[in-house]
Write an enzyme that holds these catalytic residues in place. Structure first.
Site, mmCIF file in Angstrom:
data_model
loop_
_atom_site.group_PDB
_atom_site.id
_atom_site.type_symbol
_atom_site.label_atom_id
_atom_site.label_comp_id
_atom_site.label_asym_id
_atom_site.label_seq_id
_atom_site.Cartn_x
_atom_site.Cartn_y
_atom_site.Cartn_z
ATOM 1 N N SER A 7 0.828 -1.200 0.000
ATOM 2 C CA SER A 7 0.000 0.000 0.000
ATOM 3 C C SER A 7 0.872 1.264 0.000
ATOM 4 O O SER A 7 1.696 1.415 -0.894
ATOM 5 C CB SER A 7 -0.946 -0.076 1.207
ATOM 6 N N ASP A 21 -9.675 -3.759 -5.444
ATOM 7 C CA ASP A 21 -8.877 -2.739 -4.769
ATOM 8 C C ASP A 21 -8.928 -1.459 -5.590
ATOM 9 O O ASP A 21 -8.701 -1.502 -6.801
ATOM 10 C CB ASP A 21 -7.426 -3.233 -4.653
ATOM 11 N N HIS A 29 -7.634 -5.143 -0.899
ATOM 12 C CA HIS A 29 -6.571 -4.319 -0.332
ATOM 13 C C HIS A 29 -6.254 -4.736 1.108
ATOM 14 O O HIS A 29 -7.141 -4.773 1.947
ATOM 15 C CB HIS A 29 -6.984 -2.848 -0.355
#
Ligand SMILES: *[C@@H]1O[C@H](CO)[C@@H](O)[C@H](O)[C@H]1NC(C)=O
Ligand SMILES: *[C@@H]1O[C@H](CO)[C@@H](O)[C@H](O)[C@H]1NC(C)=O
Length: 414
Positions: free
Chosen positions: A189, A350, A380
């Site tokens: 991320s 995501d 995610h």
């Protein structure tokens, strides 16, 4: 009577939480029960933060900061697991947790790990279990970096810390039994953004440090130039662990925009009104051109109003030096040639899916060795769901991790 009352209250609470936390998940998501649990927790938090804002305590978006954990100085939890030596240290003034194989008779390859959390949340401690496993499975020394966080420390503070630690590892790694010719970066991320930026910066700057050998980017955030890519539109609230609006909040914090006026700034960013039309049409715009996405993802299925023509000059003035800076947004780098081999993990569900696709493709076009891992049914955060109260190893995350471990193994053998 009292007992009956308590049981009733408990039932009402459970049913109430279930109603607030329930979210219809998209078809095809892996292990919906596990995901429903995580999503439920995050929806209950959102409801709580809406209520808190309604009662006049802070604005809703800043409540995300409540999810921060306090800095720890105790022995990391995983030190007790036994297979590795796990210690806290400070490298280049940055707090880190170091995971070392117990065999100290030889030098080991190493990973510098950057945790996720939107440059705002998370710490090496929240990722302790995930990183411990990473170290065990890859038989490397892992240095997990506690870089400074926004909004107190916006860009470039977090990336500077990541660079400083990585440079130190490449220079003085032998202090930790590291073979400095076998070092790579890993992040998920926001940490994937930092890993890509470190890999890019160390490739382009002149130095006598050994080159990084690999970069592993798990569902990375790589640009804030176009907040309306098809994945931002179509997957917006599909798995509301990370929503499009939350990404706007994270970017507003990371850009260093006034946190007192967060709702205003994050709204402008979310509505894609932070960049004027002539800049959208520049060479940078080509890097987010949907034509470079896989054919089935080139058009969003949802339609939302295009507000980009009503751009906000005041916001743009404040961010124009950041938005196309490759250290902030690796996808905006004019040239990606020569960066280390990359494993790019993209999740089917995501909002950042398209960032990963676009970057993998650009790397490929620049002649970089790329392994694109498409996480079918993935969402995610699926590699680090261990950081939740309950251990929820989603299969999609395990498959992605196995792929990443194998990738690291193979590049280190070359
Ligand atoms: C995401 O959903 C929110 C809430 O429904 C909405 O305000 C926002 O415009 C959506 N964003 C995108 C990019 O679709
Ligand atoms: C937020 O910023 C905008 C743009 O500068 C301004 O118009 C608005 O008054 C600000 N709001 C607050 C609460 O400061």
């Amino acid at each position: 009577m009292v007992l009956k009352g308590l049981v009733l209250l408990l039932c009402v609470t459970v049913v109430g939480l279930a109603i607030v936390g329930y979210h219809p998940l998209p078809e095809g998501i892996g292990e919906p029960h596990k995901v429903q649990f995580i999503v439920g927790v995050s929806k209950i938090f959102r409801a709580f933060s809406r209520l808190k804002a309604y009662l006049g305590y802070g604005d809703r978006q800043s409540n995300i900061l409540l999810l921060r954990d306090s800095p720890k100085t105790t022995v990391p939890e995983s030190a007790a697991y036994g297979a590795l030596k796990v210690t806290r240290a400070e490298i280049a003034g940055v707090p880190v947790i170091v995971y070392q194989p117990k065999d100290e008779s030889t030098l080991h390859p190493a990973i510098v790990f950057f945790h996720g959390g939107g440059w705002v949340l998370g710490s090496p401690d929240t990722y302790d279990k995930t990183v411990y496993l990473y170290a065990v499975q890859t038989r490397t020394v892992v240095v997990s970096v506690g870089y400074r966080l926004a909004p107190e420390h916006p860009f470039p503070a977090p990336i500077q810390d990541c660079l400083d630690v990585t440079r130190f590892v490449l220079k003085h790694g032998s202090e930790y039994n590291i073979d400095v010719s076998k070092v790579g970066v890993v992040g998920d991320s926001a940490g994937g953004n930092l890993a890509a930026a470190v890999a890019l910066k160390l490739t382009t700057e002149k130095s006598d440090l050994p080159p990084l050998r690999f970069q592993v980017l798990h569902y990375p955030a790589l640009q804030a130039f176009d907040m309306r890519l098809p994945s931002y539109v179509d997957l917006n609230e599909s798995v509301p662990i990370l929503t499009s609006n939350l990404m706007g909040v994270f970017y507003a914090f990371y850009m260093g925009l006034d946190p007192q006026n967060l709702t205003y700034y994050s709204t402008v960013i979310n509505e894609n009104r932070h960049i004027p039309p002539h800049v959208r049409k520049s060479a940078f715009g080509e890097f987010v051109n949907v034509k470079h996405l896989p054919a089935q993802y080139q058009t969003a299925h949802e339609t939302i109003p295009d507000l980009s023509a009503q751009y906000d000059q005041h916001v743009y003035e404040q961010i124009k030096h950041i938005i196309t800076d490759p250290l902030f947004s690796p996808l905006m780098a004019l040239d990606l040639a020569g960066v280390p081999p990359a494993f790019v993990h993209v999740c089917e569900f995501d909002v950042l899916r398209d960032d990963g696709f676009l970057y993998a493709r650009r790397l490929q076009n620049a002649g970089v060795k790329v392994h694109l891992h498409f996480g079918k049914g993935g969402y995610h955060g699926d590699i680090s769901s261990r950081m939740w109260i309950v251990d929820l190893h989603p299969k999609s995350g395990q498959v992605a991790l196995a792929g990443a471990y194998a990738f690291i193994d193979s590049v280190l053998k070359q």
